[in-house]
Design a protein around this motif. Structure first.
Motif, mmCIF file in Angstrom:
data_model
loop_
_atom_site.group_PDB
_atom_site.id
_atom_site.type_symbol
_atom_site.label_atom_id
_atom_site.label_comp_id
_atom_site.label_asym_id
_atom_site.label_seq_id
_atom_site.Cartn_x
_atom_site.Cartn_y
_atom_site.Cartn_z
ATOM 1 N N ALA A 64 0.780 -0.893 0.270
ATOM 2 C CA ALA A 64 -0.267 -0.243 0.230
ATOM 3 C C ALA A 64 1.019 1.337 -0.299
ATOM 4 O O ALA A 64 0.263 2.692 0.047
ATOM 5 C CB ALA A 64 -1.114 0.004 1.378
ATOM 6 N N PRO A 107 1.888 3.781 -1.921
ATOM 7 C CA PRO A 107 1.350 4.794 -3.044
ATOM 8 C C PRO A 107 -0.141 5.311 -1.783
ATOM 9 O O PRO A 107 -0.134 6.702 -2.458
ATOM 10 C CB PRO A 107 0.979 4.512 -4.162
ATOM 11 N N SER A 108 -0.523 4.953 -1.753
ATOM 12 C CA SER A 108 -1.691 4.914 -0.870
ATOM 13 C C SER A 108 -1.514 5.417 0.335
ATOM 14 O O SER A 108 -2.330 6.603 0.394
ATOM 15 C CB SER A 108 -2.684 4.050 -0.943
ATOM 16 N N ILE A 109 -0.533 5.013 1.174
ATOM 17 C CA ILE A 109 0.182 5.875 2.366
ATOM 18 C C ILE A 109 0.482 7.555 2.027
ATOM 19 O O ILE A 109 0.322 8.108 2.921
ATOM 20 C CB ILE A 109 1.092 4.764 2.965
ATOM 21 N N ALA A 160 -0.129 8.688 -0.615
ATOM 22 C CA ALA A 160 -0.816 9.640 -1.063
ATOM 23 C C ALA A 160 -1.972 10.320 -0.287
ATOM 24 O O ALA A 160 -2.528 11.675 0.143
ATOM 25 C CB ALA A 160 -1.915 9.311 -2.039
ATOM 26 N N ASP A 161 -2.231 9.235 1.227
ATOM 27 C CA ASP A 161 -2.745 9.985 2.337
ATOM 28 C C ASP A 161 -2.075 11.008 2.799
ATOM 29 O O ASP A 161 -2.418 11.483 3.784
ATOM 30 C CB ASP A 161 -3.213 8.923 3.449
#
Length: 128
Positions: free
Chosen positions: A39, A41-43, A45-46
């Motif tokens: 994760a 990229p998601s982390i 972005a968050d």
């Protein structure tokens, strides 16, 4: 940087943000690292959003008088309070029906204080 060495990066936080190293046993640590590795990229972005556009949206909502209408529970680590972070004051501006509790543990509350976390969630759900 994170994607180049995700286990070292996230493992570092598992090590320093846990008051009780036994709270995250080897098989759980492996599961955390697997999930974080997948994760990245998601982390990222968050975190980027929380330092930028989320602040803008929160300010606009607060300025327009938006408030959370449901009961809200906030668990705060005691070290946050020791650093001067007043979660109750911050959240009460958004959530008039607030339950706040300070917990003695590291960042991973569910692992280090599972009884407190479960009781808080049960009490909150029971109110609905």
């Amino acid at each position: 940087m994170i994607a180049a060495a995700p286990d070292a990066f996230f493992g570092h936080f598992l090590d320093i943000w846990t008051d009780d190293p036994q709270a995250v046993p080897a098989e759980i640590r492996t599961a955390y690292l697997d999930a974080c590795r997948a994760a990245v990229p998601s982390i990222v972005a968050d975190y980027r959003a929380s330092a930028g556009i989320d602040v803008t949206h929160d300010r606009a909502a607060r300025d327009s008088g938006d408030r959370l209408r449901m009961p809200v529970a906030v668990l705060q680590q005691d070290w946050g309070a020791a650093l001067g972070f007043d979660a109750a004051a911050l959240w009460s501006a958004w959530a008039p029906d607030l339950r706040h509790e300070t917990v003695t543990c590291g960042h991973f509350m569910a692992e280090e204080a599972p009884v407190v976390v479960a009781k808080t969630l049960r009490d909150l759900v029971a109110e609905r």
